[in-house]
Design a protein around this motif. Structure first.
Motif, mmCIF file in Angstrom:
data_model
loop_
_atom_site.group_PDB
_atom_site.id
_atom_site.type_symbol
_atom_site.label_atom_id
_atom_site.label_comp_id
_atom_site.label_asym_id
_atom_site.label_seq_id
_atom_site.Cartn_x
_atom_site.Cartn_y
_atom_site.Cartn_z
ATOM 1 N N PRO A 2 0.799 -1.209 0.000
ATOM 2 C CA PRO A 2 0.000 0.000 0.000
ATOM 3 C C PRO A 2 0.832 1.258 0.000
ATOM 4 O O PRO A 2 1.960 1.292 -0.428
ATOM 5 C CB PRO A 2 -0.769 -0.149 1.298
ATOM 6 C CG PRO A 2 0.220 -0.795 2.185
ATOM 7 C CD PRO A 2 1.046 -1.697 1.315
ATOM 8 N N GLY A 85 3.492 -12.258 0.323
ATOM 9 C CA GLY A 85 2.170 -12.478 -0.254
ATOM 10 C C GLY A 85 2.136 -13.622 -1.241
ATOM 11 O O GLY A 85 1.180 -13.739 -2.010
ATOM 12 N N HIS A 135 5.226 -8.129 -4.418
ATOM 13 C CA HIS A 135 4.417 -9.069 -5.202
ATOM 14 C C HIS A 135 5.075 -9.357 -6.558
ATOM 15 O O HIS A 135 5.137 -10.515 -6.976
ATOM 16 C CB HIS A 135 3.000 -8.526 -5.404
ATOM 17 C CG HIS A 135 2.239 -8.407 -4.126
ATOM 18 N ND1 HIS A 135 1.305 -9.349 -3.723
ATOM 19 C CD2 HIS A 135 2.270 -7.472 -3.139
ATOM 20 C CE1 HIS A 135 0.806 -8.995 -2.547
ATOM 21 N NE2 HIS A 135 1.375 -7.862 -2.180
ATOM 22 N N HIS A 191 -6.492 -0.971 -5.946
ATOM 23 C CA HIS A 191 -5.213 -0.728 -5.268
ATOM 24 C C HIS A 191 -4.402 0.369 -5.959
ATOM 25 O O HIS A 191 -3.183 0.389 -5.901
ATOM 26 C CB HIS A 191 -4.415 -2.036 -5.227
ATOM 27 C CG HIS A 191 -3.315 -2.045 -4.211
ATOM 28 N ND1 HIS A 191 -3.520 -1.795 -2.866
ATOM 29 C CD2 HIS A 191 -1.984 -2.291 -4.336
ATOM 30 C CE1 HIS A 191 -2.388 -1.897 -2.221
ATOM 31 N NE2 HIS A 191 -1.420 -2.177 -3.084
ATOM 32 N N ASP A 227 -3.751 -7.467 -3.403
ATOM 33 C CA ASP A 227 -3.916 -6.302 -2.527
ATOM 34 C C ASP A 227 -5.085 -5.470 -3.052
ATOM 35 O O ASP A 227 -5.096 -5.085 -4.231
ATOM 36 C CB ASP A 227 -2.663 -5.438 -2.515
ATOM 37 C CG ASP A 227 -1.499 -6.082 -1.784
ATOM 38 O OD1 ASP A 227 -1.651 -7.226 -1.323
ATOM 39 O OD2 ASP A 227 -0.434 -5.439 -1.681
ATOM 40 N N SER A 228 -6.040 -5.167 -2.185
ATOM 41 C CA SER A 228 -7.214 -4.429 -2.646
ATOM 42 C C SER A 228 -7.982 -3.860 -1.471
ATOM 43 O O SER A 228 -8.023 -4.453 -0.394
ATOM 44 C CB SER A 228 -8.148 -5.349 -3.437
ATOM 45 O OG SER A 228 -9.331 -4.661 -3.851
ATOM 46 N N ASP A 246 -5.339 -12.083 2.987
ATOM 47 C CA ASP A 246 -4.658 -10.879 3.483
ATOM 48 C C ASP A 246 -5.575 -10.202 4.497
ATOM 49 O O ASP A 246 -6.672 -9.777 4.153
ATOM 50 C CB ASP A 246 -4.362 -9.953 2.309
ATOM 51 C CG ASP A 246 -3.847 -8.581 2.728
ATOM 52 O OD1 ASP A 246 -3.469 -8.404 3.901
ATOM 53 O OD2 ASP A 246 -3.828 -7.684 1.860
ATOM 54 N N SER A 248 -4.342 -7.686 6.741
ATOM 55 C CA SER A 248 -3.637 -6.536 7.303
ATOM 56 C C SER A 248 -4.574 -5.335 7.410
ATOM 57 O O SER A 248 -5.448 -5.141 6.576
ATOM 58 C CB SER A 248 -2.422 -6.193 6.440
ATOM 59 O OG SER A 248 -2.789 -6.009 5.098
ATOM 60 N N HIS A 253 -5.610 -1.940 1.687
ATOM 61 C CA HIS A 253 -5.924 -3.361 1.647
ATOM 62 C C HIS A 253 -7.381 -3.484 2.123
ATOM 63 O O HIS A 253 -8.109 -2.501 2.165
ATOM 64 C CB HIS A 253 -4.963 -4.146 2.535
ATOM 65 C CG HIS A 253 -3.554 -4.137 2.032
ATOM 66 N ND1 HIS A 253 -2.806 -5.276 1.898
ATOM 67 C CD2 HIS A 253 -2.750 -3.123 1.624
ATOM 68 C CE1 HIS A 253 -1.604 -4.975 1.439
ATOM 69 N NE2 HIS A 253 -1.546 -3.674 1.273
ATOM 70 N N HIS A 275 0.664 -12.228 3.727
ATOM 71 C CA HIS A 275 0.892 -10.782 3.914
ATOM 72 C C HIS A 275 1.049 -10.438 5.394
ATOM 73 O O HIS A 275 0.626 -9.377 5.844
ATOM 74 C CB HIS A 275 -0.240 -9.966 3.281
ATOM 75 C CG HIS A 275 0.260 -8.767 2.519
ATOM 76 N ND1 HIS A 275 0.902 -7.717 3.111
ATOM 77 C CD2 HIS A 275 0.220 -8.467 1.192
ATOM 78 C CE1 HIS A 275 1.220 -6.823 2.209
ATOM 79 N NE2 HIS A 275 0.829 -7.256 1.020
ATOM 80 N N PRO A 286 0.568 -2.663 6.844
ATOM 81 C CA PRO A 286 0.446 -3.688 5.803
ATOM 82 C C PRO A 286 1.175 -4.992 6.114
ATOM 83 O O PRO A 286 0.875 -6.023 5.507
ATOM 84 C CB PRO A 286 1.071 -3.006 4.577
ATOM 85 C CG PRO A 286 0.948 -1.555 4.838
ATOM 86 C CD PRO A 286 1.114 -1.404 6.316
#
Length: 320
Positions: A2, A85, A135, A191, A227-228, A246, A248, A253, A275, A286
């Motif tokens: 992020p 990740g 990633h 993201h 990641d989103s 994930d 976090s 995220h 993650h 993150p």
């Protein structure tokens, strides 16, 4: 990855170092205080002044290295967390890595990787969700290129791979393609954090520059969201048989609360944690998620899989 992490594998070291220093300063303010239970280790660091409390970070169980035998044909689908990740999937002989980082990362690590990139004997595909260097690793992809049939990602990440003359294919969100025994579909992600910070990038990032992957194997479905930020459709998919999860607590995220919503939308699906527990960053949200916190919040917490890097998990279909 992020806000303010290295969003592209840059060839400009001075700017990269500035971004890293800025990130480290910001991390003092944006982190969570994490404590560790649930059979994971606690990483302790001392505060910068005597008045600061100690910070704790949940870290992964001890790495379980694996070698060429893990890539052999079998009668099942096996998943192994690579740390960070990343995951390795062997579905009845079809060998796929998702977001592998197996060395060359630019922050201190808490883990050793379960396999060296140069020790990988073969891969039918590498799937990359986006261009952040936790990633999409330039060193790792370079080492994997001689044994990888195709790198698959979004159209944008494909352009980065093509610029490096790697065997790559770019896809749009919703596209499907086949890798051996596995059918893969790109799922939507949100993201494009770079656009929120003027001066961070000269490029305007599109939402479709990042993605997740939905994998249909002979033994069940695996969802790798990437990641989103949380999107409504993330709660409306058919029930997957495993989520590469994930959790976090980062605004770019799902956030911890958003991750819990996803977990509880699929209450019987095993959650294969990623993650977390890999990067020495106890104040940086993150990377400092704690499985013990998650276990207190989700329905059916026994389905949380706290895998060691390299530990094998056999995919099985869940009751829908």
């Amino acid at each position: 990855m992020p806000l303010l992490l290295s969003f592209v594998n840059s060839n400009k070291p001075p700017a990269h170092r500035f971004c890293r220093l800025f990130r480290q300063e910001l991390a003092l303010f944006v982190g969570l205080l994490a404590t560790s239970t649930l059979g994971v280790q606690a990483q302790t660091t001392t505060g910068t002044t005597p008045s600061q409390p100690k910070k704790y970070q949940a870290t992964a169980p001890k790495t379980q290295p694996f070698g060429a035998a893990a890539f052999a044909p079998s009668g099942k689908t096996t998943l192994r967390w690579l740390g960070m990740g990343g995951f390795f999937l062997n579905s009845r002989g079809t060998a796929i890595m998702i977001d592998p980082v197996l060395g060359g990362f630019d922050m201190p690590l808490l883990i050793s990787f379960p396999i060296a990139a140069k020790a990988v004997p073969r891969l039918d595909a590498v799937l990359l969700t986006h261009a952040d260097n936790d990633h999409y690793s330039v060193p790792t992809t370079a080492d994997l290129a001689p044994v990888t049939k195709t790198f698959h990602s979004t159209v944008y990440v494909d352009s980065l791979l093509q610029n490096r003359h790697l065997p790559a294919a770019g896809h749009t969100i919703g596209d499907t393609f086949r890798v051996g025994q596995v059918q893969v579909k790109l799922t939507r992600a949100d993201h494009a954090y770079q656009n929120a910070y003027p001066g961070m990038s000269k490029r305007f990032f599109q939402q479709e520059d990042a993605c997740g992957f939905w994998l249909e194997t002979p033994d069940g479905t695996v969802w790798a969201p990437g990641d989103s930020r949380l999107l409504p459709e993330h709660l409306q998919y058919p029930t997957p048989d495993a989520i590469l999860f994930d959790f976090s607590d980062s605004e770019w995220h799902f956030t911890l609360a958003g991750a819990v919503k996803i977990a509880n939308a699929y209450p019987n699906t095993p959650l294969l944690l990623n993650h977390w527990g890999s990067v020495d960053a106890p104040d940086f949200s993150p990377f400092n998620a704690d499985p013990a916190q998650l276990a207190k919040l989700v329905v059916n917490p026994g389905r949380i899989k706290v895998l060691a890097p390299g530990e094998a998990y056999t995919l099985k279909r869940v009751k829908k």
